[in-house]
Design an enzyme around this catalytic site. Structure first.
Site, PDB file in Angstrom:
ATOM      1  N   LYS A 272      -7.575  -0.860   6.681  1.00  0.00           N
ATOM      2  CA  LYS A 272      -7.918  -1.434   5.373  1.00  0.00           C
ATOM      3  C   LYS A 272      -7.079  -2.673   5.069  1.00  0.00           C
ATOM      4  O   LYS A 272      -7.572  -3.662   4.561  1.00  0.00           O
ATOM      5  CB  LYS A 272      -7.643  -0.411   4.262  1.00  0.00           C
ATOM      6  CG  LYS A 272      -8.767   0.577   4.077  1.00  0.00           C
ATOM      7  CD  LYS A 272      -8.547   1.391   2.816  1.00  0.00           C
ATOM      8  CE  LYS A 272      -7.458   2.400   2.986  1.00  0.00           C
ATOM      9  NZ  LYS A 272      -7.857   3.782   3.049  1.00  0.00           N
TER      10      LYS A 272
ATOM     11  N   ARG B  30     -12.508  13.587   6.331  1.00  0.00           N
ATOM     12  CA  ARG B  30     -11.187  14.214   6.501  1.00  0.00           C
ATOM     13  C   ARG B  30     -10.785  14.975   5.252  1.00  0.00           C
ATOM     14  O   ARG B  30     -10.173  16.039   5.328  1.00  0.00           O
ATOM     15  CB  ARG B  30     -10.138  13.136   6.807  1.00  0.00           C
ATOM     16  CG  ARG B  30     -10.259  12.594   8.232  1.00  0.00           C
ATOM     17  CD  ARG B  30      -9.464  11.302   8.374  1.00  0.00           C
ATOM     18  NE  ARG B  30      -8.071  11.469   8.008  1.00  0.00           N
ATOM     19  CZ  ARG B  30      -7.305  10.523   7.455  1.00  0.00           C
ATOM     20  NH1 ARG B  30      -7.818   9.322   7.200  1.00  0.00           N
ATOM     21  NH2 ARG B  30      -6.061  10.760   7.156  1.00  0.00           N
TER      22      ARG B  30
ATOM     23  N   SER C 277      -6.076   4.616   9.207  1.00  0.00           N
ATOM     24  CA  SER C 277      -6.811   4.470   7.945  1.00  0.00           C
ATOM     25  C   SER C 277      -6.176   3.399   7.062  1.00  0.00           C
ATOM     26  O   SER C 277      -6.845   2.466   6.592  1.00  0.00           O
ATOM     27  CB  SER C 277      -6.822   5.830   7.227  1.00  0.00           C
ATOM     28  OG  SER C 277      -7.198   5.704   5.881  1.00  0.00           O
TER      29      SER C 277
ATOM     30  N   ASP D 183     -13.530   3.628   7.950  1.00  0.00           N
ATOM     31  CA  ASP D 183     -12.465   4.380   7.263  1.00  0.00           C
ATOM     32  C   ASP D 183     -13.015   5.098   6.044  1.00  0.00           C
ATOM     33  O   ASP D 183     -12.681   6.253   5.780  1.00  0.00           O
ATOM     34  CB  ASP D 183     -11.317   3.454   6.846  1.00  0.00           C
ATOM     35  CG  ASP D 183     -10.348   4.175   5.902  1.00  0.00           C
ATOM     36  OD1 ASP D 183      -9.775   5.189   6.342  1.00  0.00           O
ATOM     37  OD2 ASP D 183     -10.208   3.764   4.753  1.00  0.00           O
TER      38      ASP D 183
ATOM     39  N   HIS E   4       0.845  -1.195   0.000  1.00  0.00           N
ATOM     40  CA  HIS E   4       0.000   0.000   0.000  1.00  0.00           C
ATOM     41  C   HIS E   4       0.876   1.239   0.000  1.00  0.00           C
ATOM     42  O   HIS E   4       1.866   1.305   0.726  1.00  0.00           O
ATOM     43  CB  HIS E   4      -0.901  -0.003   1.241  1.00  0.00           C
ATOM     44  CG  HIS E   4      -1.980   1.038   1.201  1.00  0.00           C
ATOM     45  ND1 HIS E   4      -3.200   0.814   0.615  1.00  0.00           N
ATOM     46  CD2 HIS E   4      -2.021   2.295   1.668  1.00  0.00           C
ATOM     47  CE1 HIS E   4      -3.954   1.889   0.723  1.00  0.00           C
ATOM     48  NE2 HIS E   4      -3.253   2.816   1.365  1.00  0.00           N
TER      49      HIS E   4
HETATM   50  N1  URA Z   1      -4.183   6.699   2.291  1.00  0.00           N
HETATM   51  C1  URA Z   1      -5.138   6.140   3.064  1.00  0.00           C
HETATM   52  O1  URA Z   1      -5.621   5.062   2.781  1.00  0.00           O
HETATM   53  N2  URA Z   1      -5.549   6.803   4.129  1.00  0.00           N
HETATM   54  C2  URA Z   1      -5.048   8.001   4.495  1.00  0.00           C
HETATM   55  O2  URA Z   1      -5.464   8.547   5.492  1.00  0.00           O
HETATM   56  C3  URA Z   1      -4.058   8.577   3.683  1.00  0.00           C
HETATM   57  C4  URA Z   1      -3.622   7.890   2.586  1.00  0.00           C
END
Ligand code: URA
Ligand code: CA
Length: 434
Positions: free
Chosen positions: A187, A168, A183, A161, A82
């Site tokens: 995930k 946000r 966040s 999220d 990620h």
């Molecule tokens: N990527 C994400 O998945 N969440 C964030 O808060 C920032 C970047």
């Protein structure tokens, strides 16, 4: 418990208990806590911060807000990757086929672009017919058969999220270490991987603007991974200029294909080799990073990684013939050169502005409802440290309208900093946290 008291407590800089954090996430997900209270709360978190324990509790609460994928029917150690988000960041399209062609299962959950950053799913839709909609069984079956499949983040995975991230995004509370860490990690944990490699971006085009902040974020996420039994490695990499040359969906697909053919940009390939070798070691297919790197270099050399991309695109309904004939990818009507007006060296390219210019051309979404134009974007011709002479082309704008293209071309020129001398002191890879 009352939401008012939680907001007050955090506003005053006090620590929240696990029960309080659970209360917030559970009720915000359900919709019984309104957006205005959630907004005030996350702004309080933004200013007062959360400690390690609070951040870990927030992460676990967000994982529990939805389903957790069970990937146990996929053989082998599943490693996910990620990125915290960048400009022209095409790594997944290169990295996933490289790793999968070594027999390592890549079961990837990706997102669409928002704001100045792009998303892998949008890029893949440059292949006519490509689809990320498939039942869980087909997803698992594809990974078992060809070692690679990609779906979108469904509403059932970490829904807290999804909701919080949208909030946000419009309340200037994205760039906080605890909020980003929870966040990203919620995930990844919900998506079911055994091990996780994170690409933490630092610089103008990233959420973390300094190497100190990026290191803090990396440490936080690696710590969370460890606390839930997922082996996690974070690579801190440069996002002070766009990665590679291309920014824009079909343009980045073409760049990824070229990289798999061995003719792509050096920085993109190097980052993929670094992230990839960490994935290969976590998947226990190699003992050392050097061994893993040699294996990855071989799958590019032999064309195995390129073939894996073809297999993967075809398996998800896409027209894989574009990979041999890039003329079939979506093409913009106008290609407008950006011409430099002085001699010198490229000292800086404002990455975030370049991302926004690409978005304004139609490559990204200004709002969640925007429809993107796959063909448009920017291809850089000069990057940091390159020498330029007056009259040189420093970039090309790919646009559907001449007027928009000309405006973008002026904007790009204004976002290149050209100086008479330059010493490069920004590395591609800052640090690796394990
Ligand atoms: N990527 C994400 O998945 N969440 C964030 O808060 C920032 C970047
Ligand atoms: Ca790129």
């Amino acid at each position: 418990m009352r939401m008012y008291d939680l907001i007050l407590k955090k506003r005053n800089g006090e620590e929240l208990s696990r029960e309080e954090i659970d209360y917030f996430i559970e009720n915000y997900t359900k919709g019984t806590i309104p957006d205005y209270q959630a907004s005030a709360f996350i702004m309080a978190v933004f200013f007062q911060g959360m400690n390690r324990r609070e951040t870990a509790d927030l992460t676990v609460a967000m994982v529990k807000s939805g389903d957790v994928l069970d990937l146990s029917k996929i053989e082998g150690i599943k490693v996910d990757k990620h990125s915290t988000g960048g400009v022209g960041d095409t790594t997944t399209l290169v990295l996933a086929p490289m790793v999968a062609s070594l027999g390592i299962p890549v079961a990837k959950m990706s997102g669409r672009g928002l704001g100045h950053t792009g998303g892998t799913i949008d890029k893949l839709e440059s292949f006519k017919g490509f689809s990320v909609d498939m039942p869980e069984e087909k997803f698992i079956d594809n990974v078992n058969k060809i070692k690679m499949a990609l779906v979108s983040q469904t509403g059932e995975l970490a829904p807290a999220d999804k909701k919080l991230y949208s909030l946000r995004d419009v309340t200037a509370t994205v760039d906080n270490v605890s909020l980003i860490a929870s966040s990203v990690m919620s995930k990844k944990i919900a998506a079911g991987a055994d091990a996780i490699v994170l690409d933490v971006k630092v610089g103008d085009g990233a959420f973390m603007k300094t190497s100190e902040a990026a290191l803090e974020l990396a440490n936080e996420m690696v710590g969370i991974g460890k606390s839930v039994g997922r082996n996690t490695v974070a690579v801190i990499s440069d996002m002070d200029q766009p990665l590679g040359f291309a920014i824009g969906n079909a343009l980045e697909v073409e760049e990824a294909i070229n990289t798999l053919k061995g003719t792509g940009p050096k920085d993109l390939l190097e980052l993929c080799l670094v992230l990839g070798s960490n994935m290969v070691v976590l998947a226990e297919k190699a003992k050392t990073l050097e061994e893993a790197r040699a294996m990855l270099a071989e799958v590019i050399e032999s064309g195995k990684a390129l073939n894996k991309l073809k297999e993967f695109v075809a398996a998800q309904g896409g027209d894989a013939s574009c990979i041999d004939d890039s003329g079939k990818l979506p093409k913009a009507k106008y290609v407008i050169p950006v011409v430099v007006d002085k001699d010198g060296y490229v000292r800086k390219i404002n990455a975030q502005r370049i991302g926004l210019i690409a978005m304004e051309l139609g490559a990204g979404r200004a709002t969640k409802e925007s429809v993107i134009d796959l063909s448009v974007g920017i291809v850089l011709n000069k990057k940091r440290g390159d020498e330029v002479k007056k009259g040189d082309i420093i970039a090309y704008v790919h646009s559907s309208s001449e007027e928009k293209g000309k405006k973008a071309s002026e904007d790009i020129l204004n976002n290149y900093v050209i100086e008479s001398k330059y010493e490069n002191n920004i590395p591609l890879i800052y640090n690796i946290v394990r």
